[in-house]
Write a protein that holds these residues in place. Structure first.
Motif, mmCIF file in Angstrom:
data_model
loop_
_atom_site.group_PDB
_atom_site.id
_atom_site.type_symbol
_atom_site.label_atom_id
_atom_site.label_comp_id
_atom_site.label_asym_id
_atom_site.label_seq_id
_atom_site.Cartn_x
_atom_site.Cartn_y
_atom_site.Cartn_z
ATOM 1 N N VAL A 49 9.612 6.587 0.013
ATOM 2 C CA VAL A 49 8.449 7.129 0.708
ATOM 3 C C VAL A 49 7.255 7.322 -0.226
ATOM 4 C CG1 VAL A 49 7.586 9.150 1.978
ATOM 5 C CG2 VAL A 49 9.839 8.210 2.487
ATOM 6 N N LYS A 50 7.504 7.770 -1.468
ATOM 7 C CA LYS A 50 6.374 8.077 -2.348
ATOM 8 C C LYS A 50 6.590 7.661 -3.798
ATOM 9 C CE LYS A 50 7.952 12.775 -3.426
ATOM 10 N NZ LYS A 50 7.555 14.196 -3.546
ATOM 11 N N GLY A 51 7.638 6.884 -4.056
ATOM 12 C CA GLY A 51 7.952 6.526 -5.434
ATOM 13 C C GLY A 51 7.844 5.038 -5.711
ATOM 14 N N ALA A 52 8.854 4.512 -6.381
ATOM 15 C CA ALA A 52 8.814 3.135 -6.878
ATOM 16 C C ALA A 52 8.724 2.093 -5.768
ATOM 17 C CB ALA A 52 10.056 2.876 -7.733
ATOM 18 N N LEU A 74 5.085 1.222 -1.970
ATOM 19 C CA LEU A 74 4.133 0.194 -1.560
ATOM 20 C C LEU A 74 4.752 -0.726 -0.519
ATOM 21 C CD1 LEU A 74 1.347 -1.096 -1.927
ATOM 22 C CD2 LEU A 74 2.352 -2.519 -3.747
ATOM 23 N N GLU A 75 5.970 -1.165 -0.772
ATOM 24 C CA GLU A 75 6.658 -2.027 0.190
ATOM 25 C C GLU A 75 6.881 -1.293 1.513
ATOM 26 O OE1 GLU A 75 11.161 -3.485 1.011
ATOM 27 O OE2 GLU A 75 10.463 -3.715 -1.065
ATOM 28 N N PHE A 76 7.290 -0.036 1.438
ATOM 29 C CA PHE A 76 7.583 0.738 2.639
ATOM 30 C C PHE A 76 6.337 0.892 3.510
ATOM 31 C CE2 PHE A 76 7.758 4.904 4.800
ATOM 32 C CZ PHE A 76 8.858 4.691 5.619
ATOM 33 N N TRP A 77 5.241 1.353 2.916
ATOM 34 C CA TRP A 77 4.047 1.652 3.700
ATOM 35 C C TRP A 77 3.272 0.391 4.096
ATOM 36 C CZ3 TRP A 77 3.821 6.092 5.957
ATOM 37 C CH2 TRP A 77 4.445 7.202 5.379
ATOM 38 N N LEU A 78 3.270 -0.603 3.221
ATOM 39 C CA LEU A 78 2.508 -1.819 3.512
ATOM 40 C C LEU A 78 3.250 -2.729 4.482
ATOM 41 C CD1 LEU A 78 0.045 -3.607 2.992
ATOM 42 C CD2 LEU A 78 1.250 -4.576 1.028
ATOM 43 N N VAL A 79 4.519 -3.029 4.180
ATOM 44 C CA VAL A 79 5.269 -4.000 4.990
ATOM 45 C C VAL A 79 5.905 -3.341 6.212
ATOM 46 C CG1 VAL A 79 7.130 -5.704 4.989
ATOM 47 C CG2 VAL A 79 5.714 -5.401 2.951
ATOM 48 N N GLU A 80 6.686 -2.283 5.978
ATOM 49 C CA GLU A 80 7.443 -1.691 7.078
ATOM 50 C C GLU A 80 6.572 -0.905 8.052
ATOM 51 O OE1 GLU A 80 11.231 0.154 6.124
ATOM 52 O OE2 GLU A 80 11.118 -0.678 4.090
ATOM 53 N N ILE A 81 5.595 -0.151 7.532
ATOM 54 C CA ILE A 81 4.800 0.711 8.404
ATOM 55 C C ILE A 81 3.505 0.030 8.859
ATOM 56 C CG2 ILE A 81 3.650 2.943 8.639
ATOM 57 C CD1 ILE A 81 6.715 3.065 8.453
ATOM 58 N N ILE A 138 19.476 3.994 -6.377
ATOM 59 C CA ILE A 138 19.267 5.405 -6.702
ATOM 60 C C ILE A 138 20.316 6.189 -5.937
ATOM 61 C CG2 ILE A 138 17.600 7.292 -6.796
ATOM 62 C CD1 ILE A 138 15.423 5.135 -6.297
ATOM 63 N N ALA A 139 21.487 6.301 -6.521
ATOM 64 C CA ALA A 139 22.613 6.932 -5.849
ATOM 65 C C ALA A 139 23.233 7.995 -6.744
ATOM 66 C CB ALA A 139 23.641 5.880 -5.456
ATOM 67 N N LEU A 140 24.473 8.356 -6.435
ATOM 68 C CA LEU A 140 25.163 9.383 -7.207
ATOM 69 C C LEU A 140 26.377 8.797 -7.901
ATOM 70 C CD1 LEU A 140 25.153 12.412 -4.729
ATOM 71 C CD2 LEU A 140 23.659 12.049 -6.689
#
Length: 379
Positions: A262-265, A268-275, A323-325
């Motif tokens: 949502v706001k990290g690495a 850009l892909e999330f907001w530009l492509v998906e949204i 980015i997991a545990l």
């Protein structure tokens, strides 16, 4: 000319399988277990099953669509669903270390506690019921007895829809039961996958049908309205579900990976492509297509949805693994780039898929009222 085209498509089909098989033969070990191949498998599965949900508007609920467009193209829609599941099967089998031994083991192991086992069973049933539904539609054009068996028609359509919903919900929870990947864990992925499947399946179906029948002005105009409304309603549902997934993640461990999306690495892909492209642009184009009956706007929206749908599945599957545990409960951050082997398998599956889809379109009597003339179900 037709014979040359069929021969070309057959060669392309063989080449696609050969490229995918070569990718399997040079398979590498990757930093995450579920990479591009699993993304591709999930995407094509959603295309196939989402298309079936669209088909059910006519086959179960008897909605014919504007100018009866669904009634006119329903066999094309069923064939599209059936052909689209093949590359999903290809990719998931090639992702096994020993596909020839692993596939029967998964199918017949009767490990009813395993979600992967149920995926194999449900996909097999999905393909069988879809094939039977298509055969019924083709044969009923020449058999008055079959045409009168409405209960058989409704039963097959209901079984397809039932298995479709079960496939989606189970596929979502294949991911949703993994505690080690907080971004996946929970019951939210089942409904999110269903909404996403409708968008991806409808967009793929719209591209296939309207481009093939682009000379039919009536079908093209009616399809513009039909798919435009599907995009608007399904996109609003998808955004509603996605919003609650992100909000819920904010209050728990899932924010470890969702925050990067949502706001990290990966923002850009999330907001530009998906949204921006997959939601805002699609809603604007679909609204314009519906109000003005503008085919170009609907086609562009379909292409954007297809691209954004793949990007969203890549983000959901790959980025949350990066980015997991760890087993100790501490965050881990990894880096992943699709390997040459994965790219080969994807390219091969896509080539084989397009060739198979076009082969069936040329060989099967898919037009409304068209009767089979050769080998029981062929033109």
């Amino acid at each position: 000319m037709r014979g040359l085209l069929l021969a070309t498509l057959l060669i392309a089909l063989v080449i696609g399988f050969a490229i995918a098989l070569y990718g399997y033969m040079v398979m590498e070990v990757h930093v995450i277990p579920w990479g591009l191949i699993v993304v591709g498998y999930t995407f094509f599965a959603l295309v196939a099953t989402g298309s079936s949900i669209v088909n059910s508007l006519y086959t179960i609920f008897h909605y014919r669509g504007p100018d009866s467009v669904l009634e006119k193209v329903i066999k094309y829609g069923v064939w599209f669903s059936l052909a689209s599941i093949v590359p999903a099967w290809m990719l998931i089998l090639l992702d096994l270390s020993k596909p020839l031994a692993g596939a029967p083991l998964i199918m017949f192991s009767f490990a009813i506690h395993s979600r992967i086992y149920w995926m194999a069973v449900l996909y097999a049933l999905f393909g069988i019921f879809l094939a039977l539904e298509l055969i019924y539609m083709i044969r009923s054009e020449v058999s008055e007895r079959l045409r009168s068996l409405k209960i058989l028609e409704l039963t097959l359509a209901s079984l397809v829809l039932l298995v479709t919903v079960l496939v989606h919900s189970n596929l979502g929870q294949v991911y949703g039961t993994m505690v080690s990947i907080p971004g996946w864990f929970g019951a939210h992925l089942a409904p999110l996958f269903i909404a996403s499947a409708v968008l991806i399946g409808a967009s793929g179906q719209a591209i296939y049908i309207t481009l093939y029948k682009w000379r039919d002005v009536i079908v093209r105009s009616a399809a513009t309205t039909l798919y435009g409304w599907i995009y608007i309603l399904a996109t609003l549902l998808y955004v509603f579900l996605l919003g609650w997934v992100v909000i819920t993640a904010w209050y728990g461990p899932a924010w470890i990976s969702w925050s990067e999306i949502v706001k990290g690495a990966y923002a850009l892909e999330f907001w530009l492509v998906e949204i921006l492209l997959g939601v805002i642009a699609v809603l604007a184009l679909s609204a314009y297509a519906v109000t003005k009956r503008t085919y170009t706007a609907m086609l562009v929206a379909s292409i954007l949805l297809f691209i954004a749908g793949f990007a969203s599945k890549y983000s959901l599957i790959v980025h949350h693994q990066l980015i997991a545990l760890t087993p100790a409960g501490t965050p881990m951050r990894l880096s992943y780039t699709p390997g040459f082997d994965e790219i080969l398998m994807m390219v091969g599956a896509i080539i084989a898929y397009i060739a198979l889809l076009l082969l069936g379109t040329l060989l099967l009597p898919l037009e409304q009222g068209e009767k089979p003339r050769r080998l029981w179900i062929f033109r």
